[in-house]
Design a protein around this motif. Structure first.
Motif: not given
Length: 534
Positions: A47-52, A101-110, A201-206
């Motif tokens: 939970e300390n990481a948030h990956r984009i 490989v899953s498409l991250l579809n979280d714009y609505d949540h944002l 948190s640690l934010i991970i930008f791919d």
């Protein structure tokens, strides 16, 4: 808190740590395991990481249902608004049980999280104002986003109400958020994700560079790193220029094997190369070939077509090529990658060429790379593409060679060439002079006079002029092209194809890149030097 994780490699695990307010950067080519590394880091830190993810949907819809802030943040960070089993929800809901490989579809949540924050913060400010407690209003995350947006895209103004998002142009015209460009939606998304990430948190930008124009890349990430000093950031990218432009620990991902892990190398300091060149070298799976030039389309097309198994790195002048090869071969941190170099002929004599070869550097057979196209075997291949052969080929090329010899015979064209040759020889001589043995000023002056006095500039100029004139008299095209570095060479060579200089250069680039004229490609390869990586 310090963010710590470990990455398996063939030679054993490597431990990493990222402090709040700092960044860690990885660069690698396709197949280097970049996304799987991002997943590994996220799983290690929980939970300390948030990956984009690099695979992210960018559909911005301000009309999503407005929900409470906690539910919105759970949806954004974990993929589902359930209170329990948050990490399990993240794997199944946010990543659809396929995190790599899953498409991250979280714009609505944002968007829901931003509207919820705006409602709660505004309500608190309203209550304070009504109570007369005199507390200053806290900025909403939307307000912070707008401030950052305005500094990055001042010509586009965000207009955010209690339930809608629009963009203003020139103060009057506007369009819906759903009609934003890919770049605008990407910027909104990245700023919003950064602002709503959990504290500390640690934010991970791919692939943080996706859809972002290079002209605003640095400004955007300067803003995002500054707005979250409580967070650490990990950037995982294939964009060499982006990684080289950022501050932080930097590593190259060279390879990935599911069994043994990642092949990772730190970008070394004090290698004699700029960071972008160093990361490119370390990230290459092929030997490196340093060449003269600035990476223009013609230079690159020639070298890439003729040395397909090499990573081509232009280094400007011949001195920079020589320095790069010597530095790389001498640097222990780069011994995994082999290298060689190619320089223009520049009228090197036999001893110079032998010395260069001993250092892994080959010389072209001509004074400049453009001259290759006037070498008899190459220009004959070009003319044959146009259907000339036998007697017609000879008749086609005769006036072209005549023009070359006529230009080279003109004293006003010869003088600049002779002057450039003399300057190069003077420069080379001065760079070889060692005056370290002198113990006083008189000895130093004496050494200088003695060691520079052996250079007879008048004799050098005569030798160069005589060589050019002899090549013209003998009608010796290859010998003349060792000396003749006139910028009008392509203007002569293009007549073999019957086009303008610009059209000829464009055709050559296409022909070499796509091998659409195999005879020309083969002729160019045959006249270029053979090289070996050591």
């Amino acid at each position: 808190m310090t963010f710590k994780f470990s990455v398996p490699t063939p030679s054993g695990p490597i431990d990493f740590q990222v402090e709040p307010g700092t960044s860690l950067l990885f660069v690698g080519a396709n197949g280097g395991g970049k996304t799987r590394l991002a997943v590994k880091i996220e799983n290690d830190l929980g939970e300390n990481a948030h990956r984009i993810s690099a695979h992210r949907a960018l559909t911005l819809n301000p009309s999503v249902p407005k929900i409470n802030e906690r539910a919105a943040l759970l949806g954004l960070r974990m993929g589902h608004a359930h209170e329990g089993a948050a990490l399990l929800n993240r794997i199944g809901s946010r990543w659809q049980n396929n995190a790599a490989v899953s498409l991250l579809n979280d714009y609505d949540h944002l968007v829901q999280a931003l509207f919820a924050d705006q409602a709660n913060t505004s309500l608190e400010t309203h209550k304070n104002a009504r109570a007369g407690v005199g507390q200053p209003a806290s900025p909403t995350k939307f307000e912070q986003l707008v401030e950052i947006w305005d500094r990055i895209l001042p010509h586009r103004k965000l207009h955010i109400t209690g339930d809608d998002i629009q963009v203003l142009i020139g103060g009057t015209d506007k369009y819906r958020a759903a009609d934003m460009s890919d770049g605008e939606r990407a910027i909104f998304y990245l700023v919003g994700q950064t602002l709503t990430a959990a504290p500390a948190s640690l934010i991970i930008f791919d692939e943080p560079e996706l859809h972002i124009h290079r002209s605003i890349m640095s400004r955007l990430w300067d803003e995002l790193e500054a707005v979250r000093p409580d967070c650490g950031m990990v950037f995982i990218s294939h964009d060499l220029e982006f990684v080289a432009s950022r501050e932080g620990q930097k590593y190259v991902l060279s390879d990935y094997n599911p069994t043994s892990g990642w092949t990772i190398e730190a970008v070394p300091d004090s290698t004699g190369f700029t960071e972008d060149i160093t990361t490119l070298i370390l990230g290459s799976r092929r030997p490196v070939l340093f060449v003269e030039g600035d990476g223009g389309s013609l230079d690159q097309a020639i070298y890439r077509a003729c040395y397909p198994d090499w990573t081509i790195i232009p280094r400007g002048s011949c001195e920079e090529v020589i320095h790069a090869v010597i530095t790389m071969r001498a640097n222990a941190a780069l011994t995994r990658v082999t290298c060689a170099g190619i320089v223009d002929a520049d009228a090197y004599d036999a001893s110079d060429i032998q010395l260069l070869q001993s250092k892994g550097i080959a010389a072209l057979p001509v004074s400049e790379i453009e001259n290759l196209f006037l070498l008899p075997s190459v220009i004959e291949a070009i003319a044959r593409v146009e259907g000339f052969d036998g007697a017609t080929l000879k008749a086609k090329l005769a006036p072209i060679f005549d023009e070359l010899f006529m230009q080279a015979a003109d004293p006003k064209n010869q003088l600049p060439i002779v002057m450039r040759y003399c300057r190069r020889r003077i420069d080379r001589t001065l760079k070889k002079i060692d005056l370290s043995a002198a113990t006083d000023v008189a000895a130093l002056a004496g050494d200088y006079i003695k060691k520079t006095g052996t250079l007879d500039v008048i004799a050098l100029a005569k030798m160069a002029a005589d060589s050019i004139q002899k090549a013209v008299a003998d009608k010796n095209v290859p010998e003349l092209l060792k000396w003749y570095d006139h910028k009008g060479i392509l203007g002569i060579a293009c007549k073999a194809k019957g086009t303008t200089k610009i059209q000829f250069e464009q055709w050559i680039v296409r022909a070499l890149r796509n091998n659409t004229a195999p005879g020309v490609s083969g002729a160019v390869r045959k006249v270029l030097p053979a090289i070996a990586a050591l």
